[in-house]
Design a protein around this motif. Structure first.
Motif, short mmCIF file in Angstrom:
data_model
loop_
_atom_site.label_atom_id
_atom_site.label_comp_id
_atom_site.label_asym_id
_atom_site.label_seq_id
_atom_site.Cartn_x
_atom_site.Cartn_y
_atom_site.Cartn_z
N ALA A 84 0.84 -1.20 0.00
CA ALA A 84 0.00 0.00 0.00
C ALA A 84 0.87 1.26 0.00
O ALA A 84 0.61 2.21 -0.74
N ALA A 85 1.91 1.24 0.82
CA ALA A 85 2.79 2.41 0.91
C ALA A 85 3.56 2.65 -0.39
O ALA A 85 3.72 3.79 -0.82
N THR A 86 4.02 1.58 -1.02
CA THR A 86 4.81 1.76 -2.24
C THR A 86 3.93 2.17 -3.42
O THR A 86 4.37 2.92 -4.29
N LEU A 87 2.69 1.74 -3.43
CA LEU A 87 1.77 2.21 -4.48
C LEU A 87 1.49 3.71 -4.31
O LEU A 87 1.45 4.45 -5.30
N ALA A 88 1.34 4.15 -3.07
CA ALA A 88 1.16 5.58 -2.82
C ALA A 88 2.42 6.35 -3.23
O ALA A 88 2.33 7.43 -3.83
N LEU A 89 3.59 5.79 -2.94
CA LEU A 89 4.85 6.42 -3.34
C LEU A 89 4.95 6.51 -4.86
O LEU A 89 5.36 7.54 -5.41
N ASP A 90 4.57 5.45 -5.56
CA ASP A 90 4.62 5.48 -7.02
C ASP A 90 3.74 6.60 -7.57
O ASP A 90 4.14 7.32 -8.49
#
Length: 180
Positions: free
Chosen positions: A124-130
């Motif tokens: 979830a965090a890395t999708l938000a970062l992307d």
């Protein structure tokens, strides 16, 4: 981020012809270093929890992450510093906000994945970062194309990290999550 915003406001009245301001580069550099330190505090790559996760065979060796992240962080500091020297008014304020958001998301991934010991929270965090990377890259490129292009490797590496995180999450169902 407050320091960047204050420097950006103070320098918005200065002539662009003067050239890039070292103050803005120093501020973006300091913000990036603070991000690396804050995110790094959560990482425990030598801990039992991480070592026992089932990871894909295509995961890079541990040493590669430091080798890759150092120039990527430098590119973020340089690109945003360069864009801030050229941006004015509302465009500059939005750029500062996008940088602050991106850096918070960047450090936040470490806390979601390692801090919570949760590959799914990491996804979830890395999708938000992307999504934040795309926004930051577009904002920077609107002000300075060369600076925008210099953020492409950062966005691509984070995309690779997303694929790696998804693979780890799939290989390690929630029920396998260990306690902190």
């Amino acid at each position: 981020m407050r320091l960047i915003s204050e420097r950006a406001s103070a320098e918005s009245s200065e002539s662009v012809e003067r050239g890039p301001s070292w103050h803005l580069y120093a501020a973006t550099g300091a913000a990036v270093v603070a991000t690396a330190v804050a995110g790094g505090k959560a990482v425990d790559a030598d801990g039992t929890w991480y070592k026992t996760l089932d990871k894909p065979p295509w995961q890079p060796p541990g040493w590669a992450f430091g080798v890759v992240w150092t120039p990527l962080y430098a590119s973020v500091a340089w690109a945003t510093g360069r864009a801030l020297t050229k941006a004015r008014g509302e465009v500059r304020r939005r750029l500062v906000a996008d940088l602050a958001s991106n850096l918070a998301l960047n450090a936040g991934w470490n806390w979601a994945f390692f801090g919570l010991r949760s590959p799914s929270a990491g996804v979830a965090a890395t999708l938000a970062l992307d999504a934040g990377n795309v926004r930051l890259l577009r904002r920077v490129a609107q002000v300075d194309r060369a600076a925008g292009w210099s953020l492409v490797p950062y966005a691509l590496w984070c995309g690779f990290a997303t694929a790696l995180n998804v693979s780890i999450a799939r290989r390690n169902p929630i029920g396998r999550r260990s306690r902190p």
